[in-house]
Motif scaffolding. Sequence first.
Motif, mmCIF file in Angstrom:
data_model
loop_
_atom_site.group_PDB
_atom_site.id
_atom_site.type_symbol
_atom_site.label_atom_id
_atom_site.label_comp_id
_atom_site.label_asym_id
_atom_site.label_seq_id
_atom_site.Cartn_x
_atom_site.Cartn_y
_atom_site.Cartn_z
ATOM 1 N N ILE A 53 -10.585 19.781 13.262
ATOM 2 C CA ILE A 53 -10.227 19.078 14.504
ATOM 3 C C ILE A 53 -8.714 18.928 14.625
ATOM 4 C CG2 ILE A 53 -12.406 17.832 14.601
ATOM 5 C CD1 ILE A 53 -10.938 15.347 13.605
ATOM 6 N N LYS A 54 -8.000 19.314 13.579
ATOM 7 C CA LYS A 54 -6.543 19.256 13.601
ATOM 8 C C LYS A 54 -5.971 20.661 13.502
ATOM 9 C CE LYS A 54 -5.969 14.753 11.390
ATOM 10 N NZ LYS A 54 -5.266 14.020 10.309
ATOM 11 N N ASP A 55 -4.707 20.807 13.876
ATOM 12 C CA ASP A 55 -4.061 22.100 13.658
ATOM 13 C C ASP A 55 -2.895 22.006 12.678
ATOM 14 O OD1 ASP A 55 -2.569 22.025 17.001
ATOM 15 O OD2 ASP A 55 -2.179 20.834 15.203
ATOM 16 N N LYS A 56 -2.622 20.790 12.214
ATOM 17 C CA LYS A 56 -1.512 20.618 11.282
ATOM 18 C C LYS A 56 -1.749 19.363 10.446
ATOM 19 C CE LYS A 56 3.482 19.606 11.394
ATOM 20 N NZ LYS A 56 4.635 19.420 12.315
ATOM 21 N N ASN A 57 -1.397 19.468 9.173
ATOM 22 C CA ASN A 57 -1.424 18.294 8.314
ATOM 23 C C ASN A 57 -0.248 18.381 7.357
ATOM 24 O OD1 ASN A 57 -2.288 15.870 7.204
ATOM 25 N ND2 ASN A 57 -3.612 16.859 5.707
ATOM 26 N N GLU A 58 0.464 17.277 7.225
ATOM 27 C CA GLU A 58 1.704 17.270 6.459
ATOM 28 C C GLU A 58 1.629 16.248 5.337
ATOM 29 O OE1 GLU A 58 4.777 16.953 9.312
ATOM 30 O OE2 GLU A 58 6.405 17.136 7.872
ATOM 31 N N ASP A 59 2.185 16.616 4.189
ATOM 32 C CA ASP A 59 2.258 15.686 3.066
ATOM 33 C C ASP A 59 3.517 16.013 2.275
ATOM 34 O OD1 ASP A 59 0.082 14.805 0.222
ATOM 35 O OD2 ASP A 59 1.963 13.969 0.952
ATOM 36 N N GLY A 60 4.574 15.302 2.596
ATOM 37 C CA GLY A 60 5.844 15.544 1.917
ATOM 38 C C GLY A 60 6.374 16.931 2.206
ATOM 39 N N ARG A 61 6.594 17.700 1.166
ATOM 40 C CA ARG A 61 7.128 19.062 1.342
ATOM 41 C C ARG A 61 6.061 20.073 1.749
ATOM 42 N NH1 ARG A 61 8.610 21.592 -2.909
ATOM 43 N NH2 ARG A 61 7.512 20.314 -4.443
ATOM 44 N N PHE A 62 4.815 19.658 1.767
ATOM 45 C CA PHE A 62 3.700 20.572 2.016
ATOM 46 C C PHE A 62 3.093 20.340 3.401
ATOM 47 C CE2 PHE A 62 3.562 22.063 -2.306
ATOM 48 C CZ PHE A 62 4.060 21.004 -3.043
ATOM 49 N N THR A 63 2.942 21.438 4.141
ATOM 50 C CA THR A 63 2.312 21.374 5.457
ATOM 51 C C THR A 63 1.298 22.494 5.557
ATOM 52 O OG1 THR A 63 4.343 20.510 6.452
ATOM 53 C CG2 THR A 63 2.684 21.402 7.952
ATOM 54 N N VAL A 64 0.110 22.157 6.035
ATOM 55 C CA VAL A 64 -0.896 23.189 6.269
ATOM 56 C C VAL A 64 -1.099 23.306 7.778
ATOM 57 C CG1 VAL A 64 -2.770 21.520 5.885
ATOM 58 C CG2 VAL A 64 -3.235 23.975 5.777
ATOM 59 N N PHE A 65 -1.133 24.555 8.245
ATOM 60 C CA PHE A 65 -1.361 24.856 9.645
ATOM 61 C C PHE A 65 -2.690 25.602 9.767
ATOM 62 C CE2 PHE A 65 2.745 23.727 11.370
ATOM 63 C CZ PHE A 65 3.614 23.852 10.284
ATOM 64 N N LEU A 66 -3.451 25.256 10.803
ATOM 65 C CA LEU A 66 -4.729 25.898 11.037
ATOM 66 C C LEU A 66 -4.750 26.497 12.436
ATOM 67 C CD1 LEU A 66 -7.675 26.542 10.254
ATOM 68 C CD2 LEU A 66 -8.292 24.260 11.115
ATOM 69 N N ASN A 67 -5.075 27.774 12.509
ATOM 70 C CA ASN A 67 -5.250 28.465 13.783
ATOM 71 C C ASN A 67 -6.702 28.921 13.853
ATOM 72 O OD1 ASN A 67 -5.410 30.352 15.880
ATOM 73 N ND2 ASN A 67 -3.322 31.060 15.576
ATOM 74 N N LYS A 68 -7.537 28.111 14.510
ATOM 75 C CA LYS A 68 -8.967 28.394 14.508
ATOM 76 C C LYS A 68 -9.309 29.669 15.246
ATOM 77 C CE LYS A 68 -10.074 24.366 16.018
ATOM 78 N NZ LYS A 68 -10.860 23.265 16.617
ATOM 79 N N SER A 69 -8.624 29.947 16.332
ATOM 80 C CA SER A 69 -8.947 31.144 17.102
ATOM 81 C C SER A 69 -8.674 32.404 16.286
ATOM 82 C CB SER A 69 -8.164 31.172 18.416
ATOM 83 O OG SER A 69 -6.773 31.192 18.153
ATOM 84 N N ALA A 70 -7.663 32.355 15.456
ATOM 85 C CA ALA A 70 -7.341 33.498 14.604
ATOM 86 C C ALA A 70 -8.030 33.427 13.246
ATOM 87 C CB ALA A 70 -5.829 33.591 14.402
ATOM 88 N N LYS A 71 -8.725 32.328 12.988
ATOM 89 C CA LYS A 71 -9.354 32.099 11.684
ATOM 90 C C LYS A 71 -8.321 32.276 10.568
ATOM 91 C CE LYS A 71 -14.143 33.253 12.863
ATOM 92 N NZ LYS A 71 -13.976 33.834 14.212
ATOM 93 N N HIS A 72 -7.248 31.566 10.716
ATOM 94 C CA HIS A 72 -6.112 31.718 9.804
ATOM 95 C C HIS A 72 -5.516 30.356 9.488
ATOM 96 C CE1 HIS A 72 -2.479 33.564 8.095
ATOM 97 N NE2 HIS A 72 -1.810 32.618 8.727
ATOM 98 N N LEU A 73 -5.188 30.168 8.208
ATOM 99 C CA LEU A 73 -4.421 28.985 7.869
ATOM 100 C C LEU A 73 -3.280 29.366 6.934
ATOM 101 C CD1 LEU A 73 -6.231 26.710 5.289
ATOM 102 C CD2 LEU A 73 -7.356 28.706 6.186
ATOM 103 N N SER A 74 -2.277 28.522 6.943
ATOM 104 C CA SER A 74 -1.122 28.797 6.103
ATOM 105 C C SER A 74 -0.621 27.498 5.477
ATOM 106 C CB SER A 74 -0.006 29.471 6.906
ATOM 107 O OG SER A 74 0.417 28.649 7.970
ATOM 108 N N LEU A 75 -0.036 27.655 4.323
ATOM 109 C CA LEU A 75 0.576 26.533 3.599
ATOM 110 C C LEU A 75 2.080 26.775 3.550
ATOM 111 C CD1 LEU A 75 0.323 23.996 1.743
ATOM 112 C CD2 LEU A 75 0.183 25.603 -0.180
ATOM 113 N N HIS A 76 2.834 25.804 4.051
ATOM 114 C CA HIS A 76 4.290 25.891 4.025
ATOM 115 C C HIS A 76 4.819 24.899 2.999
ATOM 116 C CE1 HIS A 76 4.878 27.825 8.234
ATOM 117 N NE2 HIS A 76 3.719 28.169 7.713
ATOM 118 N N ILE A 77 5.732 25.356 2.179
ATOM 119 C CA ILE A 77 6.369 24.487 1.194
ATOM 120 C C ILE A 77 7.880 24.532 1.468
ATOM 121 C CG2 ILE A 77 6.690 23.971 -1.254
ATOM 122 C CD1 ILE A 77 4.251 25.753 -1.853
ATOM 123 N N VAL A 78 8.417 23.360 1.844
ATOM 124 C CA VAL A 78 9.833 23.293 2.191
ATOM 125 C C VAL A 78 10.456 21.999 1.639
ATOM 126 C CG1 VAL A 78 11.542 23.336 4.035
ATOM 127 C CG2 VAL A 78 9.376 24.508 4.355
#
Lengths: 113, 113
Positions: A53-78
Motif C-alpha cells: 500500500i506504500k511506494d516508499k519506506n525510509e529508515d535512516g540511511r536505508f530507503t526501499v522503493f516499490l513500483n507495483k506496476s513494474a513489479k520492482h523494488l529497490s533498496l537505496h543506501i545513502v
Amino acid sequence: DQQVKQNSPSLSVQEGRISILNCDYTNSMFDYFLWYKKYPAEGPTFLISISSIKDKNEDGRFTVFLNKSAKHLSLHIVPSQPGDSAVYFCAAVDSGSARQLTFGSGTQLTVLP
Amino acid sequence: DAGITQSPRYKITETGRQVTLMCHQTWSHSYMFWYRQDLGHGLRLIYYSAAADITDKGEVPDGYVVSRSKTENFPLTLESATRSQTSVYFCASSESESTDTQYFGPGTRLTVL
C-alpha cells in the motif's frame, strides 16, 4: 521458476556514494516485501520492509522503493559505508494465503573505502 | 544468552547417514522455519512450524523430516543424507505471521561426502 529475482550477483560502490540494489518479482499476489542483510558466517538480519500500500519506506540511511506496476523494488543506501558490505536478500510474501517468505538469490555489496 | 542458536555449526557426514540439525530459540516465538542456502538460489524454505506439534512443508521438503514437540526446539533430520543436501542450513523464528520479522540463527554448514 524464481518468483523473486535479484539479477545482479554483485555490486561495488565507493564509500559515501549511493548503493542501489534491485529486485524484481513475478507473483502479483505478493503484498509485503523485506530486505535482509547477511554477513559471512552469520544468519541474515532484517533490514527494512514495505507493504504494497506504500511506494516508499525510509529508515535512516536505508530507503526501499516499490513500483507495483513494474513489479520492482529497490533498496537505496545513502551514504554507503564499508560496514554495509554484505549480501542483501530481497524477500516477498503473499500475506493473504501464505506464511512463507520467498527469497531472491542475493546481491553481494562491496563498499570500497 | 537469549536468541536463536543452531548446532552443530559445521558437520561432515557420508551419503546414507542420518543427520540431525538442532535449533533452539529462547523468545517463545510461535513460528519456526528451516531454510537452506545454495549459490544462485538464495534461501529456500524446507519446513516451517506455526506452533508445537504443527508443521508444514515449504518449497524443498523432500529428504527432510522435522518435529516440534516443544515451542523452543525445531530439529531438522536428514534421514539418509545425499550429496545434493550439502548446503548451509538456517533456522529462523518469528512471533507470528510471515510479515513479522524473522530472526535467523547463525547457520549450520553441512557437507555430505
